[in-house]
Design an enzyme around this catalytic site. Sequence first.
Site, PDB file in Angstrom:
ATOM      1  N   LYS A   1       0.800  -1.226   0.000  1.00 20.93           N
ATOM      2  CA  LYS A   1       0.000   0.000   0.000  1.00 20.93           C
ATOM      3  C   LYS A   1       0.832   1.275   0.000  1.00 20.93           C
ATOM      4  CE  LYS A   1      -4.138  -1.989   2.125  1.00 20.93           C
ATOM      5  NZ  LYS A   1      -5.156  -1.835   3.184  1.00 20.93           N
TER       6      LYS A   1
ATOM      7  N   ASP B   1      -9.802   2.880   1.866  1.00 16.54           N
ATOM      8  CA  ASP B   1      -9.759   2.251   3.185  1.00 16.54           C
ATOM      9  C   ASP B   1     -10.297   3.180   4.268  1.00 16.54           C
ATOM     10  OD1 ASP B   1      -8.798  -0.288   2.659  1.00 16.54           O
ATOM     11  OD2 ASP B   1      -6.692   0.293   2.834  1.00 16.54           O
TER      12      ASP B   1
END
Length: 283
Positions: A64, A100
């Site tokens: 990420k 997210d």
Amino acid sequence: MRVLLLGHPVAHSLSPPMQNAAFRAQGLTEGYEAVDVAPEKLADYVTMLRGGLYLGANVTVPHKTAAVALMDSVDREVETLGALNTIVARDGRLGGHNTDIHGAWEGLLAPVRDSLLAARLLLLGAGGGARALLAAVAKSAVSHPRQVVVCSRREEAAAEVAALGERLGLPCSTAPWWELREVLRVADIVVNCTPLGLRGEDPLEGIPVAGRVVLDMAYRPGGTPLFQRAWAEGSMALQGDGMLLHQGAEAFRLWTGLTPPVAAMRLALDEAMGRPPAPGPVA
């Protein structure tokens, strides 16, 4: 057209059945596939997304943060967090996004938002999940915790995440992993932001969690060991499939420009988790 999930490991992920159900529900022929990508191969797979055969990708542990430098542009959330989980491919260019934060706010924190006010919050881990969780907590100006402690085996990374939390207006500090038992003793809410649990681990093995709210970003059919133990000890506990649902819905919106069919996604996720469908509508 296709969408990929890039991670290492990815065999546990329930994103493929969930996203493929979303495409079918909207009458689309796109397919979603999980690909196990070792860190040294990440740049090759990201470059492949430019070829016109892909709407984009999801990005999960451990890529990420590394994927950010491979983008042509990123949104404000990625700029703030230094982490992304969604890539949109358009005309050979790649845009990085972080859904997210939305997933954490709607899927993990929603049932416990009222408990955040003046709480002592313990975050386990210092990766992209911990960064997104902090950003989600900071969204509510009226429910800030009294204290946030970031605890990770990677002390330098923990310091970076705590510094991010301070920039977001949260009172953050760090603690070394070997002090975890002592830090947990005074915590009200503990959030596992590590991958521990995906393969049956318990990041708090041997440490009682009774009397605390326990949120586990990891998820497994039947529950992660931490989730199961928290319930057995009488704690309120959630695992990360709700976060998966809501971050995935926002990613679907970014790839297609269409309203995500959340009910169809929830149904597919429930089936993959091996449990009865949730009653009533899904927001």
